[in-house]
Scaffold this motif. Sequence first.
Motif, mmCIF file in Angstrom:
data_model
loop_
_atom_site.group_PDB
_atom_site.id
_atom_site.type_symbol
_atom_site.label_atom_id
_atom_site.label_comp_id
_atom_site.label_asym_id
_atom_site.label_seq_id
_atom_site.Cartn_x
_atom_site.Cartn_y
_atom_site.Cartn_z
ATOM 1 N N MET A 1 0.825 -1.220 0.000
ATOM 2 C CA MET A 1 0.000 0.000 0.000
ATOM 3 C C MET A 1 0.852 1.261 0.000
ATOM 4 S SD MET A 1 -3.044 0.963 2.653
ATOM 5 C CE MET A 1 -3.993 2.455 2.488
ATOM 6 N N PHE A 2 2.041 1.197 0.620
ATOM 7 C CA PHE A 2 2.945 2.339 0.657
ATOM 8 C C PHE A 2 4.287 1.960 0.050
ATOM 9 C CE2 PHE A 2 0.153 2.818 4.451
ATOM 10 C CZ PHE A 2 -0.533 3.946 4.033
ATOM 11 N N LEU A 3 5.070 2.964 -0.324
ATOM 12 C CA LEU A 3 6.343 2.706 -0.984
ATOM 13 C C LEU A 3 7.390 2.165 -0.021
ATOM 14 C CD1 LEU A 3 6.538 5.891 -3.257
ATOM 15 C CD2 LEU A 3 5.751 3.598 -3.869
ATOM 16 N N VAL A 4 7.390 2.677 1.199
ATOM 17 C CA VAL A 4 8.332 2.196 2.218
ATOM 18 C C VAL A 4 7.582 1.185 3.076
ATOM 19 C CG1 VAL A 4 9.841 2.832 4.136
ATOM 20 C CG2 VAL A 4 9.545 4.397 2.202
ATOM 21 N N ARG A 5 8.121 -0.026 3.173
ATOM 22 C CA ARG A 5 7.330 -1.106 3.740
ATOM 23 C C ARG A 5 7.844 -1.654 5.074
ATOM 24 N NH1 ARG A 5 5.873 -4.415 -1.888
ATOM 25 N NH2 ARG A 5 4.960 -2.607 -2.929
ATOM 26 N N TYR A 50 -1.548 12.345 2.690
ATOM 27 C CA TYR A 50 -1.660 10.897 2.906
ATOM 28 C C TYR A 50 -2.411 10.241 1.755
ATOM 29 C CZ TYR A 50 -3.722 6.555 4.609
ATOM 30 O OH TYR A 50 -4.146 5.250 4.709
ATOM 31 N N GLU A 51 -3.514 10.827 1.326
ATOM 32 C CA GLU A 51 -4.314 10.254 0.249
ATOM 33 C C GLU A 51 -3.513 10.210 -1.054
ATOM 34 O OE1 GLU A 51 -7.129 8.723 0.279
ATOM 35 O OE2 GLU A 51 -7.441 9.046 2.416
ATOM 36 N N LYS A 52 -2.761 11.258 -1.343
ATOM 37 C CA LYS A 52 -1.930 11.272 -2.547
ATOM 38 C C LYS A 52 -0.853 10.193 -2.479
ATOM 39 C CE LYS A 52 -2.527 16.193 -3.584
ATOM 40 N NZ LYS A 52 -1.856 17.513 -3.700
ATOM 41 N N LEU A 53 -0.245 10.048 -1.312
ATOM 42 C CA LEU A 53 0.801 9.038 -1.153
ATOM 43 C C LEU A 53 0.227 7.632 -1.304
ATOM 44 C CD1 LEU A 53 3.829 8.608 -0.359
ATOM 45 C CD2 LEU A 53 3.006 8.253 1.974
ATOM 46 N N ARG A 54 -0.936 7.423 -0.750
ATOM 47 C CA ARG A 54 -1.580 6.114 -0.833
ATOM 48 C C ARG A 54 -1.888 5.745 -2.289
ATOM 49 N NH1 ARG A 54 -6.569 4.066 -1.192
ATOM 50 N NH2 ARG A 54 -7.527 6.137 -1.237
ATOM 51 N N LEU A 55 -2.394 6.708 -3.040
ATOM 52 C CA LEU A 55 -2.739 6.453 -4.435
ATOM 53 C C LEU A 55 -1.496 6.322 -5.311
ATOM 54 C CD1 LEU A 55 -5.756 8.905 -4.826
ATOM 55 C CD2 LEU A 55 -5.829 6.404 -4.635
ATOM 56 N N LEU A 56 -0.413 6.949 -4.881
ATOM 57 C CA LEU A 56 0.828 6.889 -5.654
ATOM 58 C C LEU A 56 1.307 5.449 -5.815
ATOM 59 C CD1 LEU A 56 2.971 8.681 -7.044
ATOM 60 C CD2 LEU A 56 4.169 8.793 -4.836
ATOM 61 N N HIS A 57 1.077 4.656 -4.818
ATOM 62 C CA HIS A 57 1.484 3.251 -4.863
ATOM 63 C C HIS A 57 0.840 2.520 -6.053
ATOM 64 C CE1 HIS A 57 2.547 -0.770 -3.441
ATOM 65 N NE2 HIS A 57 1.274 -1.120 -3.576
ATOM 66 N N PHE A 58 -0.370 2.936 -6.428
ATOM 67 C CA PHE A 58 -1.113 2.264 -7.501
ATOM 68 C C PHE A 58 -0.987 2.973 -8.852
ATOM 69 C CE2 PHE A 58 -3.360 1.603 -3.440
ATOM 70 C CZ PHE A 58 -3.298 0.212 -3.358
ATOM 71 N N ASP A 59 -0.190 4.024 -8.897
ATOM 72 C CA ASP A 59 -0.039 4.798 -10.135
ATOM 73 C C ASP A 59 0.746 3.993 -11.175
ATOM 74 O OD1 ASP A 59 0.425 6.620 -12.136
ATOM 75 O OD2 ASP A 59 1.111 8.215 -10.807
#
Length: 227
Positions: A1-5, A50-59
């Motif tokens: 879900m996020f880039l750093v896991r 936060y919402e932008k970062l979350r969606l970035l994962h699926f970009d």
Amino acid sequence: MFLVRNDKAQSFLTALGTNTGRKVALGDFEKLERVKPNVQGMHLRAKETYEKLRLLHFDQTRKTVDKHVAARTLATQLVQAATNTRNEIVSQSNALSESGQRAADETFAPLGNRATYDAKTLDWIKETAAQPDGIGKIKAEANKSIAVASVLYNSPHFLTGLAEQVHSNMRLSAVEKYAPKAYAELQESVELAGLVPKYDKFAANVHSSFYTPAIAEQADTRVDIEA
């Protein structure tokens, strides 16, 4: 879900996505009237980021490196907003501290025609402080008489015979009783100052949780073939 896991990043970001988590990290703006617009705005900015970062994962239009570069930009912008809010909190805390201290000093300002009385009162305080029940007696007299409270307030602890922390507590109690407005300002100043370390921690967590520097820095090796 996020880039750093890693677990720390996942925990921070999960909390960032909730109202409760943002209150813990940034303060509860409903209880911070003096800086409410600033902290409330910071909450909104954190939620949107936060919402932008979350969606970035699926970009799917960005490769991994580009995602980390974008996340670094989001982190930098959010940290700048947090820094601006932090600075306003510090400014308001300092203003309250100065105002409260000034008001307290004025309340307990020594009077020239009371110098002899103050000297005798200080002697009594020092003698009484050495007694088994002395601290209770001094507190009782300070609670009944602003004159006694003034001597306590204006005298350094080593002249009173009281331990430094005991003396400090008595001074604060005197301010609370005889200068309640000053006391309220000083307490609010302390409360605001307590937020500052939270904002410093928040900024550090944003950078470490949003992106991986080693990956984002790979973008610096990109060759511009159209130059």
